[in-house]
Design a protein around this motif. Structure first.
Motif, PDB file in Angstrom:
ATOM      1  N   SER A  17      36.590  40.019  30.570  1.00 27.46           N
ATOM      2  CA  SER A  17      36.592  38.799  31.375  1.00 27.46           C
ATOM      3  C   SER A  17      37.338  39.091  32.673  1.00 27.46           C
ATOM      4  O   SER A  17      38.001  40.126  32.808  1.00 27.46           O
ATOM      5  CB  SER A  17      37.295  37.673  30.613  1.00 27.46           C
ATOM      6  OG  SER A  17      38.678  37.953  30.501  1.00 27.46           O
ATOM      7  N   GLY A  18      37.268  38.162  33.605  1.00 22.89           N
ATOM      8  CA  GLY A  18      38.003  38.321  34.855  1.00 22.89           C
ATOM      9  C   GLY A  18      39.497  38.433  34.604  1.00 22.89           C
ATOM     10  O   GLY A  18      40.187  39.264  35.206  1.00 22.89           O
ATOM     11  N   LEU A  19      40.023  37.612  33.703  1.00 23.51           N
ATOM     12  CA  LEU A  19      41.446  37.659  33.383  1.00 23.51           C
ATOM     13  C   LEU A  19      41.824  39.007  32.763  1.00 23.51           C
ATOM     14  O   LEU A  19      42.842  39.600  33.133  1.00 23.51           O
ATOM     15  CB  LEU A  19      41.820  36.519  32.432  1.00 23.51           C
ATOM     16  CG  LEU A  19      43.277  36.461  32.007  1.00 23.51           C
ATOM     17  CD1 LEU A  19      44.195  36.304  33.214  1.00 23.51           C
ATOM     18  CD2 LEU A  19      43.493  35.325  31.016  1.00 23.51           C
ATOM     19  N   GLN A  38      42.306  37.033  43.027  1.00 25.07           N
ATOM     20  CA  GLN A  38      41.243  36.370  43.788  1.00 25.07           C
ATOM     21  C   GLN A  38      40.174  37.373  44.216  1.00 25.07           C
ATOM     22  O   GLN A  38      38.975  37.072  44.156  1.00 25.07           O
ATOM     23  CB  GLN A  38      41.811  35.654  45.019  1.00 25.07           C
ATOM     24  CG  GLN A  38      42.721  34.494  44.702  1.00 25.07           C
ATOM     25  CD  GLN A  38      44.160  34.922  44.410  1.00 25.07           C
ATOM     26  OE1 GLN A  38      44.512  36.103  44.500  1.00 25.07           O
ATOM     27  NE2 GLN A  38      44.987  33.968  44.027  1.00 25.07           N
ATOM     28  N   GLN A  39      40.595  38.558  44.666  1.00 30.84           N
ATOM     29  CA  GLN A  39      39.617  39.571  45.073  1.00 30.84           C
ATOM     30  C   GLN A  39      38.744  39.991  43.891  1.00 30.84           C
ATOM     31  O   GLN A  39      37.534  40.163  44.042  1.00 30.84           O
ATOM     32  CB  GLN A  39      40.333  40.803  45.637  1.00 30.84           C
ATOM     33  CG  GLN A  39      40.977  40.587  46.978  1.00 30.84           C
ATOM     34  CD  GLN A  39      41.840  41.777  47.381  1.00 30.84           C
ATOM     35  OE1 GLN A  39      42.622  42.289  46.587  1.00 30.84           O
ATOM     36  NE2 GLN A  39      41.693  42.199  48.633  1.00 30.84           N
ATOM     37  N   ILE A  40      39.345  40.155  42.733  1.00 32.62           N
ATOM     38  CA  ILE A  40      38.585  40.569  41.545  1.00 32.62           C
ATOM     39  C   ILE A  40      37.561  39.501  41.175  1.00 32.62           C
ATOM     40  O   ILE A  40      36.388  39.803  40.947  1.00 32.62           O
ATOM     41  CB  ILE A  40      39.536  40.888  40.371  1.00 32.62           C
ATOM     42  CG1 ILE A  40      40.314  42.171  40.692  1.00 32.62           C
ATOM     43  CG2 ILE A  40      38.765  41.025  39.060  1.00 32.62           C
ATOM     44  CD1 ILE A  40      41.443  42.484  39.731  1.00 32.62           C
ATOM     45  N   TYR A  41      37.978  38.233  41.117  1.00 28.90           N
ATOM     46  CA  TYR A  41      37.045  37.165  40.754  1.00 28.90           C
ATOM     47  C   TYR A  41      35.927  37.026  41.789  1.00 28.90           C
ATOM     48  O   TYR A  41      34.763  36.831  41.433  1.00 28.90           O
ATOM     49  CB  TYR A  41      37.785  35.828  40.580  1.00 28.90           C
ATOM     50  CG  TYR A  41      38.469  35.725  39.238  1.00 28.90           C
ATOM     51  CD1 TYR A  41      37.743  35.415  38.093  1.00 28.90           C
ATOM     52  CD2 TYR A  41      39.828  35.944  39.109  1.00 28.90           C
ATOM     53  CE1 TYR A  41      38.362  35.324  36.860  1.00 28.90           C
ATOM     54  CE2 TYR A  41      40.461  35.858  37.876  1.00 28.90           C
ATOM     55  CZ  TYR A  41      39.727  35.549  36.754  1.00 28.90           C
ATOM     56  OH  TYR A  41      40.327  35.456  35.534  1.00 28.90           O
ATOM     57  N   ARG A  42      36.284  37.138  43.068  1.00 28.80           N
ATOM     58  CA  ARG A  42      35.271  37.053  44.128  1.00 28.80           C
ATOM     59  C   ARG A  42      34.262  38.194  43.983  1.00 28.80           C
ATOM     60  O   ARG A  42      33.057  37.998  44.090  1.00 28.80           O
ATOM     61  CB  ARG A  42      35.976  37.101  45.492  1.00 28.80           C
ATOM     62  CG  ARG A  42      35.118  36.682  46.649  1.00 28.80           C
ATOM     63  CD  ARG A  42      35.895  36.510  47.954  1.00 28.80           C
ATOM     64  NE  ARG A  42      36.973  37.442  48.185  1.00 28.80           N
ATOM     65  CZ  ARG A  42      38.270  37.105  48.231  1.00 28.80           C
ATOM     66  NH1 ARG A  42      38.646  35.867  48.062  1.00 28.80           N
ATOM     67  NH2 ARG A  42      39.187  38.027  48.457  1.00 28.80           N
TER      68      ARG A  42
END
Length: 182
Positions: A17-19, A38-42
């Motif tokens: 997952s993103g987390l 934020q960069q990873i989720y984007r």
């Protein structure tokens, strides 16, 4: 363009997952390629939109639930293309080096304390890398993937060793002309 490739690598190692990815970046990948949450989720959104990754099948997360991702064949092909492509070394861009150059013009007030702080940080990072080396890379761990991961760790050890020696020498050089107050 390396953040997408860092994420593809991490997801090929283990769908996440993103987390989970942000935690893995904080613990390992972030030692040599940092990214904010934020960069990873984007980037996950871009990679999914571009058809390089997808949410794991059978997971339609409700609000607040984690969405895990896996790499699609197109994502693996992109990572293989990028890995095989030649790249020139990047020039070193470190604010500390620029600050030393500036100190030659405006003076060294406050610089010595910050150099000591940097030295402490690099010593601690070197100790962390050496602990990882002793724990995760015994001699019998000799598969190609292990050797490549170990090479990355050894680069970190060598870089931290360089910074420790360089900072010690620089501080000694500063002390030649301006000994610290007793």
């Amino acid at each position: 363009m390396s953040l997408p490739h860092a994420i593809l690598t991490a997801l090929l190692e283990k769908p996440s997952s993103g987390l989970e990815l942000t935690r893995r970046f904080d613990r390992s990948i972030g030692y040599f390629w940092s990214a904010t949450h934020q960069q990873i989720y984007r980037e996950l959104g871009r990679l999914e939109r571009d058809g390089l990754i997808r949410a794991l099948p059978g997971q339609a997360p409700a609000r607040g639930q984690k969405k895990s991702y896996e790499v699609l064949p197109q994502g693996r092909a992109e990572l293989a293309r990028w890995t095989a492509a030649p790249q020139d070394p990047k020039a070193l861009r470190d604010p500390l080096l620029l600050r030393l150059r500036s100190a030659a013009v405006v003076g060294t007030d406050g610089l010595r304390d910050d150099l000591h702080r940097h030295l402490d940080l690099h010593r601690r990072q070197l100790a962390t890398y050496r602990e990882i080396d002793a724990r995760d890379f015994p001699p019998e761990k000799d598969a190609m993937a292990d050797r490549l991961q170990h090479a990355v760790l050894r680069a970190g050890i060598d870089l931290e060793t360089f910074w420790v020696h360089w900072l010690e020498r620089t501080l000694a050089d500063l002390d030649l002309d301006d000994p610290p107050a007793p």
